[in-house]
Design a protein around this motif. Structure first.
Motif, short mmCIF file in Angstrom:
data_model
loop_
_atom_site.label_atom_id
_atom_site.label_comp_id
_atom_site.label_asym_id
_atom_site.label_seq_id
_atom_site.Cartn_x
_atom_site.Cartn_y
_atom_site.Cartn_z
N ALA A 8 29.51 3.89 -20.82
CA ALA A 8 28.83 3.88 -22.12
C ALA A 8 27.34 4.17 -21.94
O ALA A 8 26.77 3.98 -20.86
N LYS A 9 26.73 4.59 -23.04
CA LYS A 9 25.30 4.89 -23.04
C LYS A 9 24.57 3.97 -24.01
O LYS A 9 25.09 3.65 -25.08
N ARG A 10 23.37 3.57 -23.64
CA ARG A 10 22.55 2.72 -24.50
C ARG A 10 21.99 3.53 -25.66
O ARG A 10 21.51 4.65 -25.48
N LEU A 11 22.00 2.92 -26.85
CA LEU A 11 21.28 3.53 -27.98
C LEU A 11 19.81 3.19 -27.94
O LEU A 11 18.99 3.83 -28.62
N GLY A 12 19.44 2.17 -27.17
CA GLY A 12 18.03 1.76 -27.10
C GLY A 12 17.58 0.95 -28.29
O GLY A 12 16.38 0.77 -28.51
#
Length: 551
Positions: free
Chosen positions: A255-259
């Motif tokens: 998964a990737k962070r949305l920040g």
């Protein structure tokens, strides 16, 4: 050359106006919402029996209520990809009991135990998503099972299918002395608002959620479609960092962070927005490209966040910090540990999640005698009894150990897990559960003093229900050729994987027969102990080891 818009329309994205079904699954969902099959099960199929079931319901919409046909006994792994579904189907079902956050009380645990004994030949497997799976269920008994489960607040709604499946949560939420935030209210809010809601009952594919403030990071946020991870922002507020687009199977992605920093009261809106993006923009043409991870991989987190804020939330989210790493290498809750209120929890390890109805009753009785009656499941196929007075922890541990439920297990018992396998699963190629149990016993006998953290994950097919790519030793079931030139059950080996680190690497030609599996694992672990540097993990050693040391 087709325009970008035409290419995206070709993926069947609803938001771009393309709603015509592009495969049989999408056509079935358009014809009738999976949630509607419940009424037919109660009114028609339970009364008419297995032969009365419409095939579109049997192999499609039944999943919206946690029902899969089992594999017919006696069909070997070589036939898995060859036979038609109706040839693989048995007349019995696996039924998945949904346990959001892994939370069970005494009435619930005893009800599952009773259902197991009465309707499922005593079967019960704890999954790595905190559910309990039953087998040998007959369609005639499903309404009675539902009635029993629902009388104590449990259900099977959207336990499978192209839906928001069980929400992972830390089994220690609200009691862990180190937790960043108790995610229980947000988990319940999302469940109560959206599970069984037709707005989200037709997603492009399965959709997996995790929501936790646990510093052990036991809910493995890196490999979920959407995950809320407890963090504290610069103003000292506790909330969540959002991760999107994780998933394994045959094309694994982290998964990737949305920040973005999500305040607790925003969590349900953000969840609904991200799920809505998946519903509307997700790829519906090819099933193997339909998971959210593919959309995230194409868009990237910046565009994903922009669409979320502008089209779904109507407001901008604040930026926020990333979480730190897990507090130790073992991201679980096994053993005896202090709670924030001064009482203790006792986490214990069945072998590869396999228990039975009678044992569930034993666990319930022990939780009532020694604790408050709360028993929670974990994402590692384990269980935890909560709220035990300090002076009673050793007595409870001894009682559990007497039933082969280890509180202080070996590394191999603690960190080996296995999917359902060919015993019941129509996708499987090899046996897994018994293989895993036998492997644990052999390794405990051969390497009794091995105590380093080490995950061994056993999967019966390429779909990675048991997370083979993120294991130190990941075993993907397949048919292999033995020394006599015969096709036998075996495994392709993935080495050095870790959640949030690297996916396990495949060494050319590195396979083992099932019979030779203990010899192989013993050999590579002895090489590791011989060649490792001080404090070096297995995964780190694998990255620099010679190929010969890994074979």
């Amino acid at each position: 050359m087709p325009s970008r818009m035409q290419r995206k329309r070709g993926e069947g994205q609803w938001a771009l106006g393309y709603r015509e079904p592009l495969n049989k699954n999408e056509e079935s969902k358009k014809n009738d919402d999976g949630l509607n099959v419940r009424r037919r099960i109660i009114d028609i199929y339970a009364k008419g029996g297995f032969d009365s079931i419409d095939p579109a319901d049997l192999r499609g919409r039944f999943r919206w209520y946690g029902l899969y046909t089992q594999r017919r006994p006696g069909i070997d792994g070589g036939k898995t990809a060859v036979l038609e579904p109706e040839e693989l189907d048995d007349r019995y079902f696996m039924l998945r009991v949904r346990i959001d956050g892994g939370r069970l009380n005494l009435d619930q645990l005893r009800t599952i135990a009773d259902v197991s004994s009465k309707y499922a030949r005593g079967t019960a497997d704890i999954t790595d998503r905190q559910n309990i799976q039953l087998h040998w269920v007959e369609i005639e008994n499903v309404p009675a099972i539902w009635e029993a489960l629902e009388s104590v607040g449990l259900h099977t709604t959207e336990a499978c299918g192209d839906t928001p499946r069980v929400i992972l949560g830390c089994p220690l939420a609200g009691i862990d002395a180190d937790e960043v935030i108790d995610a229980t209210p947000q988990l319940r809010d999302i469940h109560d608002r959206y599970i069984g809601n037709p707005d989200f009952s037709n997603l492009p594919r399965k959709f997996k959620t995790a929501l936790s403030g646990c510093t052990a990071q036991c809910t493995i946020h890196e490999i979920n479609d959407i995950a809320f991870v407890g963090v504290v922002n610069d103003e000292g507020e506790a909330g969540y960092d959002v991760w999107v687009g994780g998933g394994l199977s045959t094309n694994p992605m982290f998964a990737k962070r949305l920040g973005a920093f999500v305040r607790p009261e925003q969590a349900h809106e953000v969840w609904a927005g991200i799920t809505g993006i998946f519903r509307d923009y997700g790829y519906r043409r090819l099933r193997h490209r339909a998971r959210l991870k593919f959309l995230m991989n194409d868009w990237g987190p910046e565009r994903f966040r922009e669409v979320l804020e502008k089209e779904y939330l109507g407001y901008a989210l604040a930026d926020g910090p990333a979480p730190g790493g897990p507090r130790d290498q073992r991201r679980d809750h096994v053993g005896v540990h202090r709670q924030r209120d001064g009482r203790y929890y006792v986490g214990f390890a069945p072998k590869v999640g396999r228990i039975n109805g009678d044992l569930l009753h034993v666990i319930a009785d022990l939780a009532e005698e020694y604790g408050s009656g709360r028993v929670h499941t974990t994402t590692e196929q384990k269980m935890v009894i909560l709220d035990v007075p300090e002076e009673r922890t050793e007595a409870l541990a001894a009682e559990l150990e007497a039933h082969d439920l280890r509180v202080r297990p070996s590394t191999f018992r603690r960190q080996t897990m296995a999917c359902t396998g060919i015993e019941y699963c129509k996708l499987a190629i090899v046996e897994t559960k018994q293989r895993g149990m036998d492997l644990i016993e052999e390794l405990e006998r051969r390497l009794p003093d091995f105590d380093e953290p080490l995950t061994i994950n056993i999967n019966g097919c390429p779909n990675s229900c048991a997370r083979i790519q993120t294991a130190d030793i990941g075993l993907k079931g397949q048919l292999v050729t033995d020394a006599n030139g015969e096709q036998v059950e075996g495994f392709q080996v993935h080495l050095g994987g870790s959640i949030g680190g690297e996916f396990g690497k495949k060494i050319r030609g590195l396979k083992t027969t099932a019979e030779e599996l203990p010899d192989y694992v013993e050999r590579v672990l002895r090489n590791f102990r011989k060649g490792r540097n001080d404090g070096e993990s297995f995964a780190a050693w694998v990255q620099r080891a010679e190929e010969g040391e890994l074979k």
